[in-house]
Design a protein around this motif. Structure first.
Motif, PDB file in Angstrom:
ATOM      1  N   ARG A   1       8.139  48.075 -33.305  1.00  0.00           N
ATOM      2  CA  ARG A   1       8.663  48.042 -31.945  1.00  0.00           C
ATOM      3  C   ARG A   1       8.359  46.691 -31.305  1.00  0.00           C
ATOM      4  NH1 ARG A   1       9.140  53.100 -29.342  1.00  0.00           N
ATOM      5  NH2 ARG A   1       9.498  51.898 -27.432  1.00  0.00           N
ATOM      6  N   ARG A   2       9.273  46.207 -30.529  1.00  0.00           N
ATOM      7  CA  ARG A   2       9.084  44.941 -29.823  1.00  0.00           C
ATOM      8  C   ARG A   2       8.289  45.167 -28.538  1.00  0.00           C
ATOM      9  NH1 ARG A   2      14.928  41.778 -30.145  1.00  0.00           N
ATOM     10  NH2 ARG A   2      15.008  41.580 -32.439  1.00  0.00           N
ATOM     11  N   PRO A   3       7.555  44.138 -28.098  1.00  0.00           N
ATOM     12  CA  PRO A   3       6.804  44.280 -26.835  1.00  0.00           C
ATOM     13  C   PRO A   3       7.747  44.585 -25.671  1.00  0.00           C
ATOM     14  CG  PRO A   3       6.076  42.357 -28.043  1.00  0.00           C
ATOM     15  CD  PRO A   3       7.297  42.857 -28.763  1.00  0.00           C
ATOM     16  N   GLU A   4       7.287  45.421 -24.767  1.00  0.00           N
ATOM     17  CA  GLU A   4       8.061  45.808 -23.612  1.00  0.00           C
ATOM     18  C   GLU A   4       7.311  45.471 -22.330  1.00  0.00           C
ATOM     19  OE1 GLU A   4       8.733  49.939 -24.028  1.00  0.00           O
ATOM     20  OE2 GLU A   4      10.089  49.765 -25.753  1.00  0.00           O
ATOM     21  N   SER A   5       8.060  45.499 -21.225  1.00  0.00           N
ATOM     22  CA  SER A   5       7.430  45.290 -19.921  1.00  0.00           C
ATOM     23  C   SER A   5       7.868  46.392 -18.984  1.00  0.00           C
ATOM     24  CB  SER A   5       7.793  43.917 -19.342  1.00  0.00           C
ATOM     25  OG  SER A   5       9.191  43.830 -19.141  1.00  0.00           O
ATOM     26  N   LEU A   6       6.984  46.720 -18.052  1.00  0.00           N
ATOM     27  CA  LEU A   6       7.259  47.762 -17.072  1.00  0.00           C
ATOM     28  C   LEU A   6       7.351  47.149 -15.682  1.00  0.00           C
ATOM     29  CD1 LEU A   6       4.714  50.460 -18.310  1.00  0.00           C
ATOM     30  CD2 LEU A   6       7.169  50.334 -18.819  1.00  0.00           C
ATOM     31  N   VAL A   7       8.177  47.755 -14.833  1.00  0.00           N
ATOM     32  CA  VAL A   7       8.300  47.298 -13.453  1.00  0.00           C
ATOM     33  C   VAL A   7       7.080  47.767 -12.671  1.00  0.00           C
ATOM     34  CG1 VAL A   7       9.647  47.416 -11.340  1.00  0.00           C
ATOM     35  CG2 VAL A   7      10.818  47.329 -13.546  1.00  0.00           C
ATOM     36  N   GLU A   8       6.288  46.794 -12.205  1.00  0.00           N
ATOM     37  CA  GLU A   8       5.093  47.110 -11.433  1.00  0.00           C
ATOM     38  C   GLU A   8       5.414  47.216  -9.939  1.00  0.00           C
ATOM     39  OE1 GLU A   8       0.636  45.260 -11.357  1.00  0.00           O
ATOM     40  OE2 GLU A   8       2.295  43.925 -10.834  1.00  0.00           O
ATOM     41  N   GLY A   9       6.430  46.521  -9.501  1.00  0.00           N
ATOM     42  CA  GLY A   9       6.800  46.533  -8.094  1.00  0.00           C
ATOM     43  C   GLY A   9       7.914  45.536  -7.843  1.00  0.00           C
ATOM     44  N   TYR A  10       8.153  45.234  -6.576  1.00  0.00           N
ATOM     45  CA  TYR A  10       9.247  44.354  -6.187  1.00  0.00           C
ATOM     46  C   TYR A  10       8.740  43.343  -5.150  1.00  0.00           C
ATOM     47  CZ  TYR A  10      12.144  47.901  -8.411  1.00  0.00           C
ATOM     48  OH  TYR A  10      12.696  48.763  -9.319  1.00  0.00           O
ATOM     49  N   THR A  11       9.366  42.181  -5.162  1.00  0.00           N
ATOM     50  CA  THR A  11       9.047  41.138  -4.178  1.00  0.00           C
ATOM     51  C   THR A  11      10.332  40.701  -3.496  1.00  0.00           C
ATOM     52  OG1 THR A  11       7.173  40.345  -5.501  1.00  0.00           O
ATOM     53  CG2 THR A  11       8.023  38.872  -3.790  1.00  0.00           C
ATOM     54  N   ALA A  12      10.385  40.918  -2.184  1.00  0.00           N
ATOM     55  CA  ALA A  12      11.528  40.458  -1.387  1.00  0.00           C
ATOM     56  C   ALA A  12      11.225  39.041  -0.891  1.00  0.00           C
ATOM     57  CB  ALA A  12      11.769  41.397  -0.213  1.00  0.00           C
ATOM     58  N   VAL A  13      12.190  38.154  -1.030  1.00  0.00           N
ATOM     59  CA  VAL A  13      11.973  36.738  -0.726  1.00  0.00           C
ATOM     60  C   VAL A  13      13.116  36.207   0.140  1.00  0.00           C
ATOM     61  CG1 VAL A  13      11.628  34.429  -1.680  1.00  0.00           C
ATOM     62  CG2 VAL A  13      10.813  36.428  -2.951  1.00  0.00           C
ATOM     63  N   THR A  14      12.757  35.534   1.224  1.00  0.00           N
ATOM     64  CA  THR A  14      13.724  34.795   2.032  1.00  0.00           C
ATOM     65  C   THR A  14      13.289  33.332   2.068  1.00  0.00           C
ATOM     66  OG1 THR A  14      14.256  36.690   3.438  1.00  0.00           O
ATOM     67  CG2 THR A  14      14.783  34.512   4.304  1.00  0.00           C
ATOM     68  N   THR A  15      14.198  32.453   1.694  1.00  0.00           N
ATOM     69  CA  THR A  15      13.920  31.019   1.703  1.00  0.00           C
ATOM     70  C   THR A  15      14.788  30.337   2.750  1.00  0.00           C
ATOM     71  OG1 THR A  15      13.353  31.028  -0.661  1.00  0.00           O
ATOM     72  CG2 THR A  15      13.885  28.908   0.329  1.00  0.00           C
ATOM     73  N   PHE A  16      14.134  29.648   3.659  1.00  0.00           N
ATOM     74  CA  PHE A  16      14.831  28.884   4.695  1.00  0.00           C
ATOM     75  C   PHE A  16      14.842  27.408   4.295  1.00  0.00           C
ATOM     76  CE2 PHE A  16      12.935  32.540   6.837  1.00  0.00           C
ATOM     77  CZ  PHE A  16      13.986  33.029   7.594  1.00  0.00           C
ATOM     78  N   SER A  17      16.026  26.820   4.271  1.00  0.00           N
ATOM     79  CA  SER A  17      16.142  25.373   4.080  1.00  0.00           C
ATOM     80  C   SER A  17      16.117  24.729   5.458  1.00  0.00           C
ATOM     81  CB  SER A  17      17.432  25.013   3.347  1.00  0.00           C
ATOM     82  OG  SER A  17      17.421  25.550   2.041  1.00  0.00           O
ATOM     83  N   VAL A  18      15.105  23.894   5.696  1.00  0.00           N
ATOM     84  CA  VAL A  18      14.820  23.388   7.030  1.00  0.00           C
ATOM     85  C   VAL A  18      14.949  21.871   7.068  1.00  0.00           C
ATOM     86  CG1 VAL A  18      13.063  23.243   8.847  1.00  0.00           C
ATOM     87  CG2 VAL A  18      13.264  25.318   7.462  1.00  0.00           C
ATOM     88  N   GLY A  19      15.527  21.349   8.141  1.00  0.00           N
ATOM     89  CA  GLY A  19      15.614  19.908   8.353  1.00  0.00           C
ATOM     90  C   GLY A  19      14.811  19.501   9.580  1.00  0.00           C
ATOM     91  N   MET A  20      14.265  18.283   9.535  1.00  0.00           N
ATOM     92  CA  MET A  20      13.515  17.732  10.672  1.00  0.00           C
ATOM     93  C   MET A  20      14.105  16.373  11.023  1.00  0.00           C
ATOM     94  SD  MET A  20      11.032  19.603  11.943  1.00  0.00           S
ATOM     95  CE  MET A  20      10.257  18.284  12.866  1.00  0.00           C
ATOM     96  N   SER A  21      14.683  16.275  12.236  1.00  0.00           N
ATOM     97  CA  SER A  21      15.284  15.008  12.653  1.00  0.00           C
ATOM     98  C   SER A  21      14.262  14.076  13.289  1.00  0.00           C
ATOM     99  CB  SER A  21      16.417  15.273  13.644  1.00  0.00           C
ATOM    100  OG  SER A  21      15.934  15.949  14.798  1.00  0.00           O
ATOM    101  N   SER A  22      13.083  14.595  13.622  1.00  0.00           N
ATOM    102  CA  SER A  22      12.029  13.779  14.241  1.00  0.00           C
ATOM    103  C   SER A  22      10.805  13.767  13.329  1.00  0.00           C
ATOM    104  CB  SER A  22      11.657  14.336  15.621  1.00  0.00           C
ATOM    105  OG  SER A  22      10.572  13.622  16.163  1.00  0.00           O
ATOM    106  N   LEU A  23      10.567  12.641  12.665  1.00  0.00           N
ATOM    107  CA  LEU A  23       9.411  12.546  11.776  1.00  0.00           C
ATOM    108  C   LEU A  23       8.099  12.556  12.555  1.00  0.00           C
ATOM    109  CD1 LEU A  23      10.580   9.956   9.075  1.00  0.00           C
ATOM    110  CD2 LEU A  23      10.728  12.446   9.053  1.00  0.00           C
ATOM    111  N   ASP A  24       8.136  12.166  13.819  1.00  0.00           N
ATOM    112  CA  ASP A  24       6.912  12.169  14.637  1.00  0.00           C
ATOM    113  C   ASP A  24       6.366  13.583  14.841  1.00  0.00           C
ATOM    114  OD1 ASP A  24       7.108   9.449  14.859  1.00  0.00           O
ATOM    115  OD2 ASP A  24       8.107   9.484  16.809  1.00  0.00           O
ATOM    116  N   LYS A  25       7.257  14.592  14.777  1.00  0.00           N
ATOM    117  CA  LYS A  25       6.830  15.973  14.995  1.00  0.00           C
ATOM    118  C   LYS A  25       6.677  16.749  13.687  1.00  0.00           C
ATOM    119  CE  LYS A  25       7.044  15.742  19.538  1.00  0.00           C
ATOM    120  NZ  LYS A  25       8.067  16.492  20.272  1.00  0.00           N
TER     121      LYS A  25
END
Length: 246
Positions: free
Chosen positions: A110-134
């Motif tokens: 038998r080949r090695p198997e994996s089990l679902v331990e849980g779930y991770t919900a992810v939200t990624t925001f792509s953010v821009g900064m027009s002021s380098l001073d801040k």
């Protein structure tokens, strides 16, 4: 009559072929020019990621909805400092762990198997900064919420095309200088340019990593933007060449 016409056509073609084959090809010189251009960074961008773990898909997404809403509010609260949310992305990942095979299963191949331990919900925001001073102040505020993961910051100029065109101009001047260096010692004259092939033009990576967060005390980010950003370009140029008059 038909035979006479065919012979006449063949005679014309036979006369045309030698004049084309015997035409002289003028010597050429091809060089690869490279150029760079430097500009001060004007803007920054980074990815702010919010993730939530749950044993079930429903638990992960429901808990994440509340965290993502607070994260969005924190980002919107920094708009006065020049922060903009360019886009966001949501996904759910399975968290898997390997399942140990029994001796009998190993014997059966038998080949090695994996089990679902849980779930991770992810939200990624792509953010821009027009002021380098801040920039440092804004990222510090986001870090203090305990919601975001931010690993690095990318720096930009507002008009990247203009900067790349400056690098292309430098590459063309470099090509001409190289061609002259090849031609002059052997008394050759650069003639008409007969081919220009655009090469690669790109910005050199202008990225800065965030320092690791200390276990004690407030987290104050101190990112120093690069003094300049470098843009590079290359071009292949071909000249006709001939001997200079003596």
């Amino acid at each position: 009559m038909v035979r006479t016409i065919c012979l006449a056509v063949l005679a014309v073609l036979t006369l045309a072929i030698p004049s084309f084959a015997q035409s002289e090809t003028q010597p050429v010189l091809t060089v690869l020019g490279k150029g760079t251009y430097e500009a001060r960074p004007e803007e920054a961008g980074f990815r702010a990621t919010v993730s939530t773990d749950g044993r079930t898909l429903d638990a992960a997404t429901k808990q994440h909805e509340e965290r993502a809403s607070r994260a969005l509010k924190a980002l919107q609260g920094l708009q006065a400092d020049g922060l903009t949310i360019e886009k966001s992305n949501f996904r759910v990942n399975e968290r898997r762990v390997p399942r140990q095979l029994t001796p009998a299963e190993v014997t059966q191949g038998r080949r090695p198997e994996s089990l679902v331990e849980g779930y991770t919900a992810v939200t990624t925001f792509s953010v821009g900064m027009s002021s380098l001073d801040k920039l440092n102040q804004s990222i510090s505020k986001l870090a203090e919420t305990g919601l975001f993961e931010i690993s690095s910051v990318q720096f930009y100029v507002r008009n990247e095309r203009a900067a790349l065109n400056q690098a292309r101009r430098a590459a063309m001047l470099d090509a001409r200088e190289q061609a002259q260096a090849y031609a002059e010692p052997v008394n050759l004259k650069l003639g008409q340019i007969i081919a220009i092939t655009d090469g690669e033009a790109r910005p050199i990576d202008g990225m800065a990593d965030l320092p690791l967060r200390r276990a004690d005390g407030p987290y104050t980010v101190q990112i120093v933007p690069p003094a300049t950003l470098e843009f590079s370009a290359s071009v292949n140029v071909t000249w006709r060449i001939g001997e200079n008059e003596k």
